[in-house]
Design an enzyme around this catalytic site. Structure first.
Site, short mmCIF file in Angstrom:
data_model
loop_
_atom_site.label_atom_id
_atom_site.label_comp_id
_atom_site.label_asym_id
_atom_site.label_seq_id
_atom_site.Cartn_x
_atom_site.Cartn_y
_atom_site.Cartn_z
N TYR A 471 8.36 0.25 -9.50
CA TYR A 471 7.29 -0.65 -9.06
C TYR A 471 7.01 -0.47 -7.56
O TYR A 471 5.86 -0.39 -7.12
CB TYR A 471 7.73 -2.08 -9.36
CG TYR A 471 6.68 -3.15 -9.11
CD1 TYR A 471 5.50 -3.18 -9.85
CD2 TYR A 471 6.90 -4.14 -8.16
CE1 TYR A 471 4.55 -4.18 -9.64
CE2 TYR A 471 5.97 -5.16 -7.95
CZ TYR A 471 4.80 -5.16 -8.70
OH TYR A 471 3.86 -6.16 -8.49
N LYS A 475 3.49 0.81 -6.09
CA LYS A 475 2.70 -0.08 -5.23
C LYS A 475 2.53 0.47 -3.82
O LYS A 475 1.49 0.28 -3.18
CB LYS A 475 3.36 -1.47 -5.19
CG LYS A 475 3.20 -2.26 -6.50
CD LYS A 475 1.73 -2.46 -6.85
CE LYS A 475 1.52 -3.48 -7.95
NZ LYS A 475 0.09 -3.64 -8.29
N LYS A 735 -12.82 -5.39 27.03
CA LYS A 735 -14.25 -5.41 26.73
C LYS A 735 -14.45 -5.95 25.31
O LYS A 735 -14.71 -5.20 24.36
CB LYS A 735 -14.85 -4.01 26.86
CG LYS A 735 -14.65 -3.37 28.24
CD LYS A 735 -15.35 -4.13 29.35
CE LYS A 735 -16.84 -3.89 29.34
NZ LYS A 735 -17.50 -4.53 30.50
#
Length: 914
Positions: A471, A475, A735
């Site tokens: 798993y 994933k 900025k």
């Protein structure tokens, strides 16, 4: 040496060891006493063919040097057991496994076939699983093992044309993280490396000067250190290249909590209203920014969330962009998928409910609540019938706007007991289906030039989890795959994001603890976030140039947070003979995240260039210090020596002719160096400004030299001198979170006379960098440097001249210290989207100032703004307007019809021509 790290009698298996990195590993392990199994199929880079010669040559070389090695020619995908059997038959055990074998099948996702995708997954990820599975029982029994999984920057960050490779490589990280947790008590330590090394995989895609620094021998020392019996490092990831060694780890924002009790108030609008807090990486009273190895403490977070007022602030923006959008949701017959579907329907979307188990129940519920025809059922197989799902959506609704890949299964089991079927099934349902579904919608999204994909990873994939090797690998692979899709989709406005949900469903209920079941992490606590990710409203408020895409979020229980990579400032070794012992000595530096110099790379290019920049900075620092540099113009930090030869080279670089003896002949009575030579010591000293510590997320490749100002100490510069430059930041400002501006002041004086040679101010824009308030600096600047000198639009120039640059001018100007390959190497220029190398902006400035100097005479101050690039060989037009002792000027690239120098002026001295 007596303290050399020895591998005497240790048995090492290295896959893909017939060349490149694998061969370098094999030779060094054998040199240090290990018994080595050299595995190599001997195929092509794309995985075809078979030839025993590659492995045999390495074995023969080891034996000729007095080492011990045997060859193995088996495929990691077809006969991994036999590779380990070779070790057992010859050496009785297996101590160290280096998962190094790999192939490439690079192609854009639009053109990628299922075979191209699966073949790369098979060799890299499934192959590593199979050989590790074969080695695991021996390591457990002897309570010792060291394993290295080879990731890649493409896996960590995604990379165009490598969705298969990115998936496989990050899948290896998720796999390693789980094995590290399962193997720890058996003294089996597992780590991952993401190297950028010169190999068959990189030699055709990187420029020669970079390849020269990327020898595989510079990767070997870290791997040997990590696999030594005395080393106790595990569950860690390292980026390395060209002598740079740094650790990379996950960084999770403190996020934001919302009371999830009432769905009328825990909404996409409430989350949108607090978006900045979700991605804000500062500690908050309820949670801290973390560097985790496991999921968040959701029990704590949901408890705190439920103590907040139920009525979460909804803000002023209503989510309306989802009305009439068409959404495909896989695994939508229950759990998270069903919850997502209900939420999308609530916002006016049409839903395709895909599930192999009776999707009609959910369809009926949605159509009853939100109107007939809102949802349709689909029970096609997401792996083998993805195209049919898409066709079903198109035939009913005529379009597709959003894809939610949600379907999944669990086959949890400790790695020692895991079967191949359990591994394969989980990878197919999660990774295989995600690929198939994305592939099916991709042409539609490209054609309509927009689309949203939300893929589902897991905290197990991010951090690993005991009993979930399959798993976690799947994933993590989805995460790497998604990052590449985000890169490829950006030009067509296809947004791809990834969620790691925490919710109680039929799939997860069996692994939830008592406290989690008590807190009841409902799927509806995840869905509002998913709806928001698919909305245009979120994209509109994003401060990122590409919008919100390629991002990873952890969500559940009323908490939402963002997770990203953080890399240590690392250690740079400049020696050609880097050893594991040197790595050991500098380990604290390699893993140092606390010196304020860690970075957060967002792309493969950004990461790799930042590493090479770090190496180059170390090289320049060494050169400036005069260390090991017998023929250098530098004799110490900030020093710069020059003679008449350098003056002539500089003048020639600005276009001086052999007839202009005052510039090219040192015995001429009027011999001089042009006044703009004042910038050369400055250019050599910019590294001392230490820009990467002045701003956050500094990246050299995102730096633009915006303006240059200098004031001369004398109207006539000496033609030889020993100089010292002292640099300091004058201004460091943010900025709007999109860029940082650094203005550096550079005072250069003559070491012998103590007189001022020149004072420079350089203004640099660093796109993507940020300046927190604590780092901002705003000191006074020279008045002439900040004065605005706008070129008169309606006034005829007092002086105008056209100058043809030479196609070889950039090559010549380099000899004055411009070593940036962007100005000479076509491959580097192409990598940053220029058709060919560009002329250094300071060279364009020098050519311009030479013409004005020859027209008007001496000056002592000059200021220019760089507004565009010039290609060597282009024609320049210089326009000048004289106003008293000020000459305002502008330079135009006539060939391309663009202004390249603007807001420019120089101040004439009293003796200048009038």
């Amino acid at each position: 040496m007596s303290n050399q790290l020895s591998f005497k009698d240790k048995v090492v298996v290295i896959t893909g060891a017939g060349g490149g990195l694998g061969k370098a590993y094999a030779l060094e392990y054998a040199k240090r006493g290990a018994n080595v199994v050299v595995n190599d199929l001997g195929g092509t880079l794309k995985g075809s063919g078979h030839n025993a010669k590659a492995a045999d040559l390495v074995v023969n070389e080891i034996k000729e040097n007095g080492g011990i090695a045997v060859a193995n020619y088996d495929s990691v995908t077809d006969n991994a057991n036999n590779i380990i059997k070779t070790a057992i038959d010859n050496f009785d055990t297996i101590d160290i496994l280096i998962n190094n074998a790999g192939i490439l099948r690079d192609v854009s996702f639009n053109k990628m076939s299922g075979k191209d995708f699966q073949s790369v997954i098979d060799v890299h990820l499934n192959g590593a699983y199979k050989i590790t599975k074969a080695a695991w029982p021996y390591m457990r029994e002897q309570k010792f093992g060291r394993i290295i999984n080879t990731c890649s920057p493409a896996g960590l960050f995604g990379n165009f044309g490598q969705s298969n490779y990115s998936a496989a490589k990050l899948g290896l990280v998720g796999f390693a993280e789980t094995l590290a947790k399962e193997g720890y008590k058996y003294n089996i330590l597992i780590n991952s490396i993401a190297p950028l090394a010169r190999s068959r995989m990189t030699e055709n895609v990187l420029p020669a000067h970079i390849l020269k620094q990327l020898g595989p021998e510079k990767i070997v020392p870290l791997v040997l250190y990590l696999t030594h019996p005395d080393t106790k490092v595990t569950n860690s990831i390292f980026e390395l290249a060209a002598g740079f060694y740094g650790q990379i780890r996950w960084e999770r924002s403190s996020g934001q909590i919302f009371n999830p009790t009432d769905p009328n108030f825990f909404t996409p609008e409430a989350i949108l209203n607090k978006w900045d807090q979700i991605i804000y990486l500062e500690d908050k009273p309820f949670n801290k920014t973390q560097h985790p190895y496991q999921l968040s403490d959701y029990n704590d977070l949901i408890t705190k969330a439920k103590n907040l007022p139920i009525q979460n602030d909804q803000g002023k923006t209503k989510i309306t962009s989802l009305k009439d959008k068409v959404v495909i949701i896989t695994g939508a017959g229950g759990g998270l998928g069903k919850s997502h579907a209900l939420w999308f329907a609530k916002y006016g979307a049409h839903i395709v409910i895909n599930d192999i188990k009776n999707p009609e129940l959910v369809v009926n519920e949605i159509n009853t609540k939100f109107g007939s025809g809102t949802a349709i059922a689909d029970n096609h197989n997401i792996i083998t019938e993805s195209q049919e799902i898409v066709e079903n959506a198109m035939s009913h609704f005529g379009k597709i706007d959003i894809l939610i890949n949600n379907a999944g299964i669990l086959r949890d089991r400790s790695f020692i007991k895991m079967t191949d079927n359990e591994w394969d099934a989980v990878l197919q349902v999660h990774l295989g289906a995600t690929f198939a579904m994305c592939k099916a919608v991709w042409p539609i999204f490209q054609k309509q030039e927009y689309g949203y994909i939300i893929n589902t990873t897991s905290t197990s994939g991010i951090y690993g989890n005991f009993g979930q090797a399959n798993y976690a690998a799947a994933k993590a692979a989805i995460l790497g795959f998604s990052k590449t899709l985000a890169v490829e989709g950006s030009k067509k406005n296809i947004k791809v994001n990834i969620i790691a949900p925490h919710a109680e469903t039929a799939m997860t209920k069996t692994i939830f603890g008592e406290q989690e079941l008590k807190n009841h992490f409902d799927a509806s606590q995840v869905s509002p976030f998913v709806v928001l990710l698919a909305s245009e409203e979120l994209q509109k408020i994003s401060k990122l140039k590409t919008g919100v895409t390629g991002q990873l979020f952890e969500v559940g229980g009323g908490w939402c947070g963002q997770t990203r990579w953080e890399r240590s400032s690392g250690f740079v070794a400049l020696s050609n003979d880097i050893t594991p012992e040197l790595i050991k000595q500098n380990w604290s530096e390699i893993t140092n995240f606390n010196n304020g110099k860690s970075v957060h790379p967002q792309s493969t290019n950004e990461s790799s260039m930042a590493i090479l920049q770090r190496v180059q900075k170390a090289v320049m620092s060494k050169q400036n210090s005069g260390e090991n540099n017998n023929d250098s113009k530098s004799t110490g930090p900030g020093t710069f020596n020059y003679s008449t030869k350098e003056c002539i080279l500089y003048n020639l670089g600005l276009g001086a002719k052999s007839t202009e003896l005052q510039y090219v002949y040192e015995n001429d009575s009027k011999f001089q160096v042009l006044p703009t030579y004042a910038v050369i010591p400055f250019m050599q000293s910019t590294i001392s400004l230490d820009m990467d510590s002045l701003v956050d997320n500094f990246n050299y490749t995102m730096l633009l030299h915006g303006e240059q100002y200098f004031k001369l100490g004398s109207t006539k510069l000496p033609t030889n001198a020993q100089l010292k430059t002292v640099a300091k930041p004058l201004q460091v400002v943010d900025k709007g979170g999109k860029a940082a501006v650094i203005v550096g002041g550079f005072e250069t004086y003559d070491i012998k006379t103590k007189q001022l040679f020149a004072y420079n101010e350089g203004t640099f824009f660093i796109r993507g960098a940020k300046v927190p308030s604590a780092k901002q600096i705003n000191n006074k600047r020279s008045p002439f440097a900040i004065q605005n000198f706008k070129a008169p639009v309606s006034q005829i120039p007092d002086f105008e001249i056209e100058i043809q640059t030479d196609k070889d001018q950039a090559a010549l100007y380099r000899l004055s210290g411009d070593l940036n390959p962007l100005h000479i190497d076509p491959a580097v220029a192409k990598s940053v989207k220029f058709p060919k190398p560009i002329l250094h902006g300071l060279c364009t400035m020098g050519i311009t100032a030479k013409a004005i100097y020859e027209k008007y005479g001496s000056y002592d101050e000059l200021k220019v703004r760089f507004t565009n690039v010039v290609f060597p060989g282009n024609k320049l037009k210089i326009k000048a307007w004289k106003e008293g002792n000020i000459v305002i000027f502008q330079t135009i690239d006539v060939t391309r019809d663009v202004v390249v120098l603007d807001n420019c002026a120089l101040k004439l001295v009293d003796k200048a021509k009038l």
